[in-house]
Enzyme design. Structure first.
Site, short mmCIF file in Angstrom:
data_model
loop_
_atom_site.label_atom_id
_atom_site.label_comp_id
_atom_site.label_asym_id
_atom_site.label_seq_id
_atom_site.Cartn_x
_atom_site.Cartn_y
_atom_site.Cartn_z
N ASN A 210 0.21 12.56 -17.24
CA ASN A 210 -0.87 13.55 -17.33
C ASN A 210 -2.10 12.89 -17.94
O ASN A 210 -2.09 11.70 -18.27
CB ASN A 210 -0.41 14.76 -18.17
CG ASN A 210 0.06 14.34 -19.54
OD1 ASN A 210 -0.72 13.83 -20.34
ND2 ASN A 210 1.33 14.53 -19.82
N LYS A 291 10.96 -0.16 -4.91
CA LYS A 291 9.79 0.63 -4.55
C LYS A 291 10.12 1.53 -3.35
O LYS A 291 10.67 1.04 -2.35
CB LYS A 291 8.64 -0.33 -4.21
CG LYS A 291 7.34 0.36 -3.97
CD LYS A 291 6.26 -0.65 -3.62
CE LYS A 291 5.05 0.09 -3.09
NZ LYS A 291 4.17 -0.76 -2.32
N ASP A 308 12.80 19.41 -24.96
CA ASP A 308 11.62 19.83 -25.72
C ASP A 308 11.73 19.16 -27.10
O ASP A 308 12.56 19.55 -27.93
CB ASP A 308 11.56 21.35 -25.86
CG ASP A 308 10.24 21.79 -26.47
OD1 ASP A 308 9.83 21.22 -27.50
OD2 ASP A 308 9.60 22.69 -25.90
N LYS A 343 9.71 28.14 -29.90
CA LYS A 343 10.07 26.81 -30.41
C LYS A 343 10.50 26.88 -31.88
O LYS A 343 10.92 25.89 -32.45
CB LYS A 343 8.91 25.83 -30.23
CG LYS A 343 8.57 25.61 -28.75
CD LYS A 343 7.42 24.65 -28.56
CE LYS A 343 6.95 24.65 -27.11
NZ LYS A 343 7.11 23.36 -26.44
N1 CTP Z 1 6.38 19.48 -26.46
C1 CTP Z 1 7.43 18.64 -26.78
N2 CTP Z 1 8.34 18.29 -25.81
C2 CTP Z 1 8.20 18.74 -24.56
C3 CTP Z 1 7.13 19.59 -24.22
C4 CTP Z 1 6.23 19.94 -25.20
O1 CTP Z 1 7.55 18.23 -27.93
N3 CTP Z 1 9.09 18.38 -23.65
C5 CTP Z 1 5.46 19.88 -27.52
C6 CTP Z 1 4.07 19.32 -27.36
O2 CTP Z 1 3.94 18.08 -28.05
C7 CTP Z 1 3.23 20.41 -27.99
C8 CTP Z 1 4.01 21.68 -27.71
O3 CTP Z 1 5.33 21.27 -27.44
O4 CTP Z 1 3.15 20.26 -29.38
C9 CTP Z 1 3.51 22.51 -26.58
O5 CTP Z 1 3.29 21.71 -25.44
P1 CTP Z 1 2.71 22.37 -24.10
O6 CTP Z 1 2.69 21.31 -23.03
O7 CTP Z 1 1.45 23.11 -24.38
O8 CTP Z 1 3.77 23.45 -23.79
P2 CTP Z 1 5.15 23.44 -23.10
O9 CTP Z 1 6.20 23.74 -24.11
O10 CTP Z 1 5.36 22.19 -22.32
O11 CTP Z 1 5.03 24.69 -22.15
P3 CTP Z 1 4.15 24.89 -20.84
O12 CTP Z 1 3.94 23.51 -20.24
O13 CTP Z 1 5.00 25.77 -20.01
O14 CTP Z 1 2.86 25.54 -21.28
#
Ligand code: CTP
Length: 432
Positions: A210, A291, A308, A343
């Site tokens: 990303n 590849k 997560d 969370k």
């Molecule tokens: N985060 C994490 N591990 C993941 C996804 C997210 O630790 N696999 C943490 C990110 O570092 C951030 C928070 O969770 O602090 C929220 O991340 P975000 O991308 O906004 O949300 P998601 O939980 O991924 O949900 P969504 O993409 O559905 O909005």
């Protein structure tokens, strides 16, 4: 504590009889282990030679806005970006007036305009010049723009007058400057930070990722260090130009799984966990060894959920004060409060991304951002500012909320027990 250690201080010296005292300021800054670069106006060079400051600072002195050699080495924009703080000492009446007008007719004026780091002025001038309504109005205007004013002191002046307008004593100036980096007390605490994107390999040459630049996470790690914490930074792949002080222990990882392993390894010794990384939510089910060759017009890539990290770390280490970020394109508050709940964390720092971010000037890679903080029973809006300042404000709030949570008994550091950790099992929700 040496708050100016490893700080990059851009010292502007302008035309004033007090210019010679800048030598003492440089010496004291270096004693604090600050990295100093000096910019002199034309007027300053009438009082002191650049060679003096070059010898004292250990760096070439910058003088001209349009100097081919200087631009080839460290151009004025690069110099503006290099600084963590700009101190103009002494600041003459003329310089203050030019700054007020936003003039960029010399290097120092241009640098002050081109930089968004804290700017502090230490005025030095004749007492009547200081008292003059023109100078006073300029000073008020600059204050209202957030410029910091150190002094002036009062007493006997070089011209024989007695009154306000003397340069503040160098040791007081250094003390005032180090206050800029005071964000709240985290001394004795360990802070674990994740930053940057993750990359999920598809084959040996491709990956899913990303746009995260890692700037916010790196700024948070720095702010936590400035607040006295021992900081461990787990960083995804970021641009080489992004760096932190050498006393921040930095672990470089590529994928979400690696980030998770490192976070689990260090969480047990941390008091606070700040998850600023933009972790990829999914990874390819299998990484191809070779590849992938193109064949059909369309192709399917099967993905599986990544763990997560934030939710898992908080669940496994409930004594940690855990802070997550929430990057949202719509319904910021609803999603942020949802993440706080789902969370099980202590604070969510939410910011707009995508089109909505244009309003806050906080798109990916930008140096600015704005945040809205949410915690159980409270919220706080932090307006648009540089990521450096925003990180300091955020860390200040985290330090205060962390203290509250300990004092109220909501967080129990005594739970820090290895046996506690192993008995936790991943719930289906977080076992992405
Ligand atoms: N985060 C994490 N591990 C993941 C996804 C997210 O630790 N696999 C943490 C990110 O570092 C951030 C928070 O969770 O602090 C929220 O991340 P975000 O991308 O906004 O949300 P998601 O939980 O991924 O949900 P969504 O993409 O559905 O909005």
């Amino acid at each position: 504590m040496k708050r100016l250690a490893n700080k990059r201080v851009l010292l502007g010296v302008t035309g004033s009889i007090a210019a010679y005292k800048a030598g003492e300021i440089i010496r004291r800054l270096r004693e604090q282990n600050a990295d100093v670069r000096v910019v002199m106006t034309q007027g300053a060079t009438e009082f002191v030679t650049p060679l003096t400051f070059q010898a004292l600072s250990g760096n070439p002195v910058h003088q001209h806005l349009l100097d081919n050699d200087a631009e080839a080495a460290m151009g004025h924009i690069e110099l503006a970006r290099w600084a963590d703080v700009i101190l103009v000492a002494p600041a003459s009446a003329d310089f203050i007036s030019r700054l007020c007008l936003g003039r960029a007719n010399d290097l120092l004026g241009a640098l002050c305009l081109a930089s968004n780091v804290p700017l502090a002025l230490a005025p030095a001038m004749n007492q009547q010049m200081w008292k003059d309504p023109a100078t006073q109005t300029n000073v008020q205007t600059l204050r209202s723009r957030g410029v910091l004013l150190f002094g002036p002191d009062s007493g006997e002046q070089a011209c024989g007058d007695v009154g306000e307008g003397r340069l503040l004593a160098p040791h007081i100036l250094i003390e005032s400057l180090s206050e800029v980096f005071k964000t709240g007390s985290l001394s004795g605490r360990t802070v674990l930070v994740t930053a940057g994107p993750t990359q999920e390999a598809i084959d040996p040459v491709r990956f899913l990722s990303n746009h995260s630049s890692g700037k916010m996470g790196y700024a948070v790690a720095t702010a936590a260090m400035e607040a006295g914490a021992e900081v461990i930074l787990i960083s995804g792949p970021v641009d080489n130009s992004l760096s932190v002080a050498h006393n921040i222990k930095t672990i470089h990882v590529t994928s979400a799984e690696q980030m998770m392993q490192q976070a689990q390894a260090f969480a047990q010794k941390a008091d606070i966990f700040i998850a600023a990384a933009a972790v990829a939510d999914y990874r390819p089910v299998a990484e191809h060894n070779e590849k992938i060759k193109k064949s059909a017009q369309t192709m399917m890539l099967q993905l599986q959920r990544n763990p997560d990290i934030l939710a898992t770390i908080k669940r496994e280490n409930p004594w940690l004060y855990a802070v997550g970020f929430a990057a949202e394109t719509e319904q910021l508050e609803q999603h942020a409060r949802g993440k706080l709940q789902d969370k099980g964390v202590d604070m969510i720092a939410a910011n707009w991304v995508g089109k909505a971010a244009a309003e806050t000037n906080g798109t990916f890679g930008s140096d600015n951002n704005a945040l809205k903080l949410f915690w159980q029973g409270g919220e706080l809006e932090l307006g648009v500012m540089s990521k450096t300042r925003l990180a300091r404000e955020l860390v200040g709030m985290i330090a205060a909320q962390f203290d509250n949570a300990i004092e109220s008994g909501r967080l129990k550091p005594e739970q820090r027990n290895i046996e506690n950790i192993v008995q936790f099992k991943s719930s289906s929700k977080d076992n992405k």
